[in-house]
Write a protein that holds these residues in place. Structure first.
Motif, PDB file in Angstrom:
ATOM      1  N   GLY A  18      -6.979  14.928   6.650  1.00  0.00           N
ATOM      2  CA  GLY A  18      -5.662  14.999   6.014  1.00  0.00           C
ATOM      3  C   GLY A  18      -5.563  16.152   5.044  1.00  0.00           C
ATOM      4  O   GLY A  18      -6.544  16.865   4.797  1.00  0.00           O
ATOM      5  N   ILE A  47      -5.563  15.480  -0.887  1.00  0.00           N
ATOM      6  CA  ILE A  47      -4.657  14.702  -1.738  1.00  0.00           C
ATOM      7  C   ILE A  47      -4.737  15.154  -3.198  1.00  0.00           C
ATOM      8  O   ILE A  47      -3.795  15.015  -3.957  1.00  0.00           O
ATOM      9  CB  ILE A  47      -4.963  13.198  -1.601  1.00  0.00           C
ATOM     10  CG1 ILE A  47      -4.893  12.779  -0.126  1.00  0.00           C
ATOM     11  CG2 ILE A  47      -4.003  12.355  -2.405  1.00  0.00           C
ATOM     12  CD1 ILE A  47      -5.393  11.369   0.129  1.00  0.00           C
ATOM     13  N   GLY A  70      -3.082  12.318   9.063  1.00  0.00           N
ATOM     14  CA  GLY A  70      -2.098  13.072   8.307  1.00  0.00           C
ATOM     15  C   GLY A  70      -2.060  14.528   8.727  1.00  0.00           C
ATOM     16  O   GLY A  70      -1.947  14.860   9.921  1.00  0.00           O
ATOM     17  N   GLU A  87       0.559   9.052   5.958  1.00  0.00           N
ATOM     18  CA  GLU A  87       1.247   9.564   4.767  1.00  0.00           C
ATOM     19  C   GLU A  87       2.105   8.520   4.077  1.00  0.00           C
ATOM     20  O   GLU A  87       2.219   8.488   2.857  1.00  0.00           O
ATOM     21  CB  GLU A  87       2.121  10.771   5.143  1.00  0.00           C
ATOM     22  CG  GLU A  87       1.356  12.059   5.399  1.00  0.00           C
ATOM     23  CD  GLU A  87       0.891  12.219   6.833  1.00  0.00           C
ATOM     24  OE1 GLU A  87       0.796  11.213   7.564  1.00  0.00           O
ATOM     25  OE2 GLU A  87       0.597  13.359   7.227  1.00  0.00           O
ATOM     26  N   PRO A 103       4.810  12.634   7.033  1.00  0.00           N
ATOM     27  CA  PRO A 103       4.084  13.767   7.620  1.00  0.00           C
ATOM     28  C   PRO A 103       4.966  15.009   7.521  1.00  0.00           C
ATOM     29  O   PRO A 103       5.960  15.114   8.235  1.00  0.00           O
ATOM     30  CB  PRO A 103       3.876  13.340   9.081  1.00  0.00           C
ATOM     31  CG  PRO A 103       4.075  11.852   9.088  1.00  0.00           C
ATOM     32  CD  PRO A 103       5.081  11.576   8.020  1.00  0.00           C
ATOM     33  N   CYS A 127      10.920   8.383   6.480  1.00  0.00           N
ATOM     34  CA  CYS A 127      10.173   8.648   7.727  1.00  0.00           C
ATOM     35  C   CYS A 127      11.096   8.481   8.929  1.00  0.00           C
ATOM     36  O   CYS A 127      11.076   9.288   9.859  1.00  0.00           O
ATOM     37  CB  CYS A 127       9.003   7.665   7.881  1.00  0.00           C
ATOM     38  SG  CYS A 127       7.628   8.009   6.782  1.00  0.00           S
ATOM     39  N   ARG A 185       5.304   8.062  -5.022  1.00  0.00           N
ATOM     40  CA  ARG A 185       4.227   8.890  -4.461  1.00  0.00           C
ATOM     41  C   ARG A 185       3.050   8.918  -5.440  1.00  0.00           C
ATOM     42  O   ARG A 185       1.908   8.670  -5.066  1.00  0.00           O
ATOM     43  CB  ARG A 185       4.778  10.307  -4.206  1.00  0.00           C
ATOM     44  CG  ARG A 185       3.876  11.230  -3.442  1.00  0.00           C
ATOM     45  CD  ARG A 185       3.014  12.117  -4.309  1.00  0.00           C
ATOM     46  NE  ARG A 185       3.776  12.910  -5.260  1.00  0.00           N
ATOM     47  CZ  ARG A 185       3.232  13.465  -6.335  1.00  0.00           C
ATOM     48  NH1 ARG A 185       1.958  13.316  -6.599  1.00  0.00           N
ATOM     49  NH2 ARG A 185       3.982  14.146  -7.180  1.00  0.00           N
TER      50      ARG A 185
END
Ligand code: TC6
Length: 703
Positions: A73, A76, A112, A136, A143, A242, A273
């Motif tokens: 991914g 982060i 991800g 995600e 994404p 999404c 988030r």
């Protein structure tokens, strides 16, 4: 004929290298531990591919990961910081537009941004054990590097919606069936990369172009997901974005990517988030304890004392993790009930698809034994006591265990409140005594508080953490106090709820306000589920030591006097029957009576005030837990609440929430509440200091 060019791998930068094999080039990624797409990885891939594109001798490129996985991914840790070139979406577009075709090999996990890189290549091969996913949404984003546009073009809208809104990874086989990957093959990633690049250049592996979608079925799937998510996840922000992004996959790719970008930015700016990413790191941060370097003791055989709900749940969890378990009870009746509960728990695991039916039978006949005397635990490496909460009973059990347990066995108590030092003191081996506080149902709930007493040996602590890992639980290190981390805080804020109830809020109003805030359940729903008799017993135990200045709400005791213990008796704060749950009018009558007795004229509480008082109470006791050294760091408290108390994950935990509210505001609130009850509402010294000099709990996690 040209001589095939072969080169040893040459480094592009610290994390990416290139190897030439004739007209094939291999790009290897090596960014441990999980090949996260950090700026260096992105830049390295970009540099490698642009150099190779300029070389007419190179016909195809194989991209693969070294170490345990392909790209797991985006990195982060970079979220929330200014973006650095090349952006992942730009890199993905660049790869997709490469004249030199690229095939990638997926092993470990492509998650991800990792899967988004893969989707931008011209073909994808996965090893059979690989998993791919777009998680995600679990981090409060979507994404944002083309995943919402390229996945539907390869796998269809419905399959992509499922993957993107659930965040759940799928197996290589499933990815093959849906079209996300082109083949599943066994082999070492480098070898597969070379073979696949050759096949791509030869034309035996087709270079797949993606098309545009716009069918009625797709539109129906989009509407169905929209409706479902409004019902199941009304409080969350990113799942709905999404769906909007996947809907844009029916547009031309460039327009869809533009829409995805803008929805992604909205998610990045959402406080959810930050909360969800904090929760991701909390799960991992808690294992960083002073005893982390100790070698855990070997555990194969586990003894569990007590066949009640907790003991049976603990035994089930241990059996499911592959341990041999011996269950003991005082008498045959208790033992039979415990064994029946374990069998029922295992049946539940079979029904949920977590355990094969033949494996359940094997576990029951080969791994579980039972006895009505503690002597049967003489071979156990770890013994967990889970009898009822009475110090005298625990002391007599540990006195006996000291005689029968083998040397070096870890002796644990599952007590939720009691003093582990006092329990350890009755043994000749306090270094082996520890608290392992499970949460009900113990085979389901992920939290395990590992309670470290004054004389507990460091390797016994490490053993508790190693056990949690085997049980797939989140272990949090806690010090000794009444209730440790979680229940000490709970005991405190429960009072805030009870005071609001005395002053005019109904249990239902409090529960609704807190579930709308995001809690899985409100406090009175939890009381009813856990059993009011448990809280009643605690009230009685504490009655003698309750300070005279402390305000006390007798409502729960009064309800218990009626024999209403919550769900298990069909009545508590609510009535439970086949129609569901509804407020118990008799409980409301008791509340009215107690208000009248105390001379209280009930007043209205808004949902906002309920949340404010509830959260301020929770945070202030959490800070005192930190001040007293019961929790190592603020993030440990967050993990306890996220994994054991149904705290809304998108809010990141009480200490993360405290940072969102701000120290100065919290002080202001406590001082205002203190005007009506200065005994209960007191500003913790640490909070006052933070309000005056600045600083956040997030900063304290680093130190
Ligand atoms: C995304 O890609 C968005 C794209 C759009 C962009 C526009 N970044 O879990 P483990 C660390 S969002 C940074 O113990 P496992 C982790 O903190 C991302 N660090 O290992 C830990 O560090 P510590 C989508 C990361 O084998 C260490 O690696 N991807 C990342 O049990 C080991 O981790 C995901 O959501 C990361 N992405 O499980 C995947 N991932 O040792 C998130 C891990 O200092 N990751 N770390 O504590 C996972 O689900 C799991 O880590 C795993 C490996 C399944 C890859």
């Amino acid at each position: 004929m040209d001589t095939p060019v072969q080169s040893a791998a040459s480094k592009v930068n610290d994390v990416v290298s290139v190897e030439r094999q004739g007209s094939m080039a291999l790009v290897a990624l090596n960014n441990p531990p999980v090949n996260a797409a950090s700026q260096a990885l992105r830049q390295g891939i970009h540099q490698a591919v642009s150099d190779l594109q300029k070389d007419p001798g190179i016909k195809a490129i194989g991209l693969y990961g070294e170490g345990r996985t392909f790209i797991a991914g985006a990195d982060i840790r970079e979220f929330g910081k200014p973006p650095q070139d090349p952006w992942l979406p730009d890199l993905c577009n660049f790869l997709e537009n490469s004249e030199t075709p690229i095939v990638c090999i997926i092993h470990g996990t492509a998650l991800g941004g990792g899967l988004e890189v893969a989707l931008s290549c011209h073909a994808r091969i996965a090893v059979p054990s690989a998993k791919v996913g777009l998680p995600e949404v679990t981090l409060g984003i979507l994404p944002g590097a083309g995943g919402t546009q390229r996945a539907p073009r390869l796998a269809g809208v419905a399959a992509s919606l499922d993957m993107i809104t659930s965040g759940k990874p799928v197996s290589a086989q499933k990815a093959l069936e849906s079209g996300l990957v082109d083949a599943v093959e066994e082999g070492a990633p480098r070898d597969l990369a070379l073979k696949a690049a050759q096949a791509l250049a030869d034309g035996t592996l087709s270079h797949r172009k993606t098309g545009e979608l716009d069918t009625d079925a797709d539109q129906q799937a989009i509407e169905a997901y929209r409706k479902k998510l409004q019902k199941t996840q009304p409080l969350l922000f990113s799942p709905h974005r999404c769906v909007d992004a996947v809907e844009a996959s029916t547009l031309p790719l460039a327009d869809g990517l533009k829409k995805e970008r803008s929805l992604f930015q909205d998610c990045m700016e959402s406080p959810q988030r930050a909360g969800l990413i904090h929760a991701f790191f909390a799960e991992r941060a808690v294992s960083k304890i002073p005893e982390a370097k100790e070698t855990p003791r070997q555990i194969a055989k586990i003894g569990v004392i007590g066949g009640g709900t907790m003991g049976s749940g603990i035994a089930t969890a241990c059996l499911l993790a592959g341990f041999d378990v011996t269950l003991t009870e005082r008498d045959q009746g208790g033992l039979d009930r415990g064994l029946a509960t374990i069998a029922k728990n295992l049946d539940g695991a079979v029904k949920r698809g977590k355990l094969a039916a033949d494996k359940r039978d094997q576990i029951l006949s080969n791994n579980l034994s039972s006895a009505v005397e503690l002597g049967a635990l003489s071979e156990a490496d770890l013994i967990i006591e889970a009898v009822f909460e009475e110090m005298d009973v625990k002391r007599s059990i540990f006195t006996e265990l000291d005689k029968v347990a083998k040397q070096g066995a870890v002796l644990a108590s599952n007590t939720s409140y009691l003093d582990i030092n006092e329990i350890a003191a009755v043994t000749s081996r306090p270094q082996d005594v520890i608290g392992l506080h499970f949460f009900s149902p113990a085979h389901v709930m992920r939290l395990l508080e590992v309670v470290v007493a004054d004389k507990t040996a460091p390797d016994a602590v490490a053993t508790g953490f190693a056990l949690a890992k085997k049980l797939k639980k989140v272990a949090v290190r806690a010090g000794v106090c009444d209730g440790f981390i979680g229940n000490r805080i709970l005991s405190f804020y429960k009072k805030a709820a009870d005071y609001m109830m005395m002053d005019g809020a109904s249990p239902e109003e409090v529960d609704t306000a807190m579930t709308n805030f995001g809690f899985a359940m409100g406090p009175y729903q939890v009381y009813d589920l856990a059993g009011l008799d448990i809280s009643w017993a605690t009230n009685k135990r504490r009655a003698a030591t309750r300070p005279a200045e402390e305000r006390y709400s007798p409502i729960l005791d009064r309800i218990c006097e009626e024999g209403w213990f919550g769900r298990k008796t069909g009545r508590g704060f609510y009535i439970y029957d086949e129609t569901g749950a509804r407020p118990n009018p008799d409980a409301l009558k008791i509340i009215d009576e107690e208000r009248a007795k105390a001379g209280i004229t009930p007043r209205k509480f808004t949902a906002e005030e309920i949340v404010s008082r509830f959260m301020t109470a929770m945070i202030s006791e959490a800070i005192r837990v930190l001040e007293d050294g019961i929790a190592l760091r603020p993030i440990d408290i967050d993990a306890v609440y996220l994994f054991g108390y149904g705290f809304p994950r998108f809010r990141g935990g009480p200490m993360h929430t405290a940072d969102q509210i701000g120290a100065a505001e919290l002080v202001k609130r406590i001082e205002a509440f203190a005007e009506e009850d200065s005994y209960y509402w007191q500003v913790p010294a640490l909070l006052r200091q933070m309000a005056e000099t600045g600083g956040t709990f997030a900063e304290k996690n680093k130190g």
